[in-house]
Design a protein around this motif. Structure first.
Motif, PDB file in Angstrom:
ATOM      1  N   GLU A 186       0.830  -1.204   0.000  1.00  0.00           N
ATOM      2  CA  GLU A 186       0.000   0.000   0.000  1.00  0.00           C
ATOM      3  C   GLU A 186       0.864   1.253   0.000  1.00  0.00           C
ATOM      4  O   GLU A 186       0.555   2.238  -0.688  1.00  0.00           O
ATOM      5  CB  GLU A 186      -0.950   0.015   1.192  1.00  0.00           C
ATOM      6  N   GLU A 187       1.963   1.237   0.752  1.00  0.00           N
ATOM      7  CA  GLU A 187       2.872   2.385   0.753  1.00  0.00           C
ATOM      8  C   GLU A 187       3.529   2.552  -0.616  1.00  0.00           C
ATOM      9  O   GLU A 187       3.789   3.686  -1.043  1.00  0.00           O
ATOM     10  CB  GLU A 187       3.913   2.217   1.862  1.00  0.00           C
ATOM     11  N   MET A 188       3.782   1.459  -1.307  1.00  0.00           N
ATOM     12  CA  MET A 188       4.316   1.532  -2.675  1.00  0.00           C
ATOM     13  C   MET A 188       3.333   2.263  -3.591  1.00  0.00           C
ATOM     14  O   MET A 188       3.714   3.155  -4.362  1.00  0.00           O
ATOM     15  CB  MET A 188       4.611   0.123  -3.200  1.00  0.00           C
ATOM     16  N   VAL A 189       2.050   1.887  -3.506  1.00  0.00           N
ATOM     17  CA  VAL A 189       1.027   2.541  -4.333  1.00  0.00           C
ATOM     18  C   VAL A 189       0.918   4.012  -3.958  1.00  0.00           C
ATOM     19  O   VAL A 189       0.804   4.883  -4.824  1.00  0.00           O
ATOM     20  CB  VAL A 189      -0.338   1.837  -4.161  1.00  0.00           C
ATOM     21  N   THR A 190       0.970   4.300  -2.665  1.00  0.00           N
ATOM     22  CA  THR A 190       0.879   5.683  -2.181  1.00  0.00           C
ATOM     23  C   THR A 190       2.046   6.527  -2.682  1.00  0.00           C
ATOM     24  O   THR A 190       1.859   7.638  -3.184  1.00  0.00           O
ATOM     25  CB  THR A 190       0.847   5.702  -0.642  1.00  0.00           C
ATOM     26  N   LEU A 191       3.263   5.999  -2.554  1.00  0.00           N
ATOM     27  CA  LEU A 191       4.445   6.754  -2.969  1.00  0.00           C
ATOM     28  C   LEU A 191       4.537   6.872  -4.488  1.00  0.00           C
ATOM     29  O   LEU A 191       5.099   7.853  -4.997  1.00  0.00           O
ATOM     30  CB  LEU A 191       5.706   6.094  -2.410  1.00  0.00           C
ATOM     31  N   SER A 192       3.969   5.921  -5.209  1.00  0.00           N
ATOM     32  CA  SER A 192       3.934   6.031  -6.673  1.00  0.00           C
ATOM     33  C   SER A 192       3.185   7.286  -7.095  1.00  0.00           C
ATOM     34  O   SER A 192       3.432   7.836  -8.172  1.00  0.00           O
ATOM     35  CB  SER A 192       3.265   4.791  -7.285  1.00  0.00           C
ATOM     36  N   GLY A 193       2.287   7.746  -6.242  1.00  0.00           N
ATOM     37  CA  GLY A 193       1.551   8.975  -6.516  1.00  0.00           C
ATOM     38  C   GLY A 193       2.432  10.204  -6.620  1.00  0.00           C
ATOM     39  O   GLY A 193       1.985  11.257  -7.076  1.00  0.00           O
ATOM     40  N   GLY A 194       3.701  10.073  -6.228  1.00  0.00           N
ATOM     41  CA  GLY A 194       4.648  11.170  -6.427  1.00  0.00           C
ATOM     42  C   GLY A 194       4.818  11.509  -7.891  1.00  0.00           C
ATOM     43  O   GLY A 194       5.282  12.600  -8.247  1.00  0.00           O
ATOM     44  N   ALA A 302       2.697  10.335   5.479  1.00  0.00           N
ATOM     45  CA  ALA A 302       3.098   9.284   6.419  1.00  0.00           C
ATOM     46  C   ALA A 302       4.109   8.330   5.786  1.00  0.00           C
ATOM     47  O   ALA A 302       5.082   7.911   6.432  1.00  0.00           O
ATOM     48  CB  ALA A 302       1.866   8.514   6.895  1.00  0.00           C
ATOM     49  N   ALA A 303       3.895   7.990   4.516  1.00  0.00           N
ATOM     50  CA  ALA A 303       4.809   7.081   3.826  1.00  0.00           C
ATOM     51  C   ALA A 303       6.176   7.740   3.621  1.00  0.00           C
ATOM     52  O   ALA A 303       7.220   7.072   3.698  1.00  0.00           O
ATOM     53  CB  ALA A 303       4.222   6.647   2.486  1.00  0.00           C
ATOM     54  N   MET A 304       6.192   9.037   3.353  1.00  0.00           N
ATOM     55  CA  MET A 304       7.455   9.756   3.192  1.00  0.00           C
ATOM     56  C   MET A 304       8.237   9.785   4.509  1.00  0.00           C
ATOM     57  O   MET A 304       9.465   9.640   4.518  1.00  0.00           O
ATOM     58  CB  MET A 304       7.192  11.181   2.699  1.00  0.00           C
TER      59      MET A 304
END
Length: 329
Positions: A186-194, A302-304
């Protein structure tokens, strides 16, 4: 088979040590770390980032990506900032980083101003973590507290950039790549939003247009209209390696959820973007993020913060570089 009491005790000790290690990293990195030693540190970095963005809006994406690329190689210790020497090719000159990374001059500006105000106090690794946060915030994201206290590494090797995920990975490969760094799917998907801000060189996705998986044709998952537009901007016969296109088709300079909406419309630029729809769990997260702008921004923050704690140097390890491009003599 029952585990012996001795083995159970050993396992308990191992787990406890792991917990203590994680807690020690978090305790050594502190929000407001420079409150007493360099009170204006975060403000100085933010002003440098704002000045950089005013000159070139694309610098924001460069700084977010630079922090990510720093943390995925040797941890968040500023090794991506070191210049190559006559005897060593550094990370920044890897094809994974050059010419795509931008924003080094912003870090240099912040470094110079911090050295003038509180010499030898703020690390380059922390400057980069602050700059990534400010880049996200100043492009329409949100601000968030960044735990600091990182020290700077003294080694930067081009060979180690193999840890960076290339844009050709599928969802399983991405998940494994991020898991190696302690980050969830999930953090991978979230950070991909960068990828909601910034640009890409045509060379990073050309095969999707002209030779997908060696088929001499385009990736069938690409929206046809989008593919035609990309082909106009990235002609097959062109030898210009400087051709670029925006990562986000709608708002390429604003940190928002258009990235996820693009994926749902089959307009993900990289294979590693569009592949997020090929897995039930990640596709659900793409859908959820596309409908929740503030929710995604909070998850991204949060992921960052979590990513920013990967393999950090603290205490007496490493150094505080006077010049972020070279180790101290």
């Amino acid at each position: 088979m029952m585990m012996s009491s001795k083995k159970l005790t050993q396992l308990s000790v191992i787990c406890w040590v792991a917990v203590l290690f994680c807690q020690s990293v978090q305790s050594q990195l502190q929000v407001g770390f420079y409150r007493n030693s360099c009170r204006r540190a975060e403000l100085i970095v933010r002003n440098a980032v704002r000045d950089g963005i005013n000159k070139d809006r694309g610098v924001a994406a460069g700084l977010v990506r630079m922090h990510f690329h720093d943390c995925f190689v040797r941890g968040c210790e500023g090794s991506v900032l070191l210049d190559s020497t006559s005897s060593n090719t550094a990370e920044k000159d890897s094809p994974a980083n050059n010419p795509s990374l931008r924003g080094y001059e912003v870090v240099d500006d912040a470094r110079a101003k911090l050295e003038a105000e509180c010499r030898g106090v703020v690390s380059c690794a922390d400057i980069l973590a602050f700059a990534a946060r400010d880049s996200f915030d100043l492009t329409g994201g949100i601000s968030y507290d960044v735990p600091a206290g990182r020290r700077d590494g003294t080694v930067s090797l081009v060979a180690e950039t193999s840890d960076l995920p290339p844009p050709t990975l599928n969802v399983d490969q991405l998940t494994q790549n991020f898991a190696k760094k302690g980050l969830s799917q999930e953090e991978m998907v979230t950070l991909s939003g960068g990828h909601t801000i910034g640009r890409s060189h045509c060379t990073s996705f050309r095969d999707r247009l002209y030779n997908f998986s060696g088929t001499n044709s385009q990736d069938p998952s690409l929206d046809a209209t989008y593919a035609a537009s990309l082909k106009q901007k990235c002609p097959q016969a062109s030898t210009d390696t400087n051709l670029v296109v925006p990562m986000d088709t709608i708002t390429p300079t604003i940190s928002d959820v258009s990235y996820y909406r693009d994926i749902l419309a089959n307009r993900g630029l990289f294979t590693s973007d569009q592949t997020l729809l090929s897995n039930t769990a990640t596709a659900s997260q793409v859908n959820s993020n596309s409908r929740s702008p503030l929710g995604w921004k909070r998850k991204f923050a949060a992921a960052m913060v979590k990513m920013g704690q990967i393999e950090v140097l603290t205490g007496n390890t490493g150094e505080i570089r006077a010049n972020c491009r070279v180790i101290n003599s």
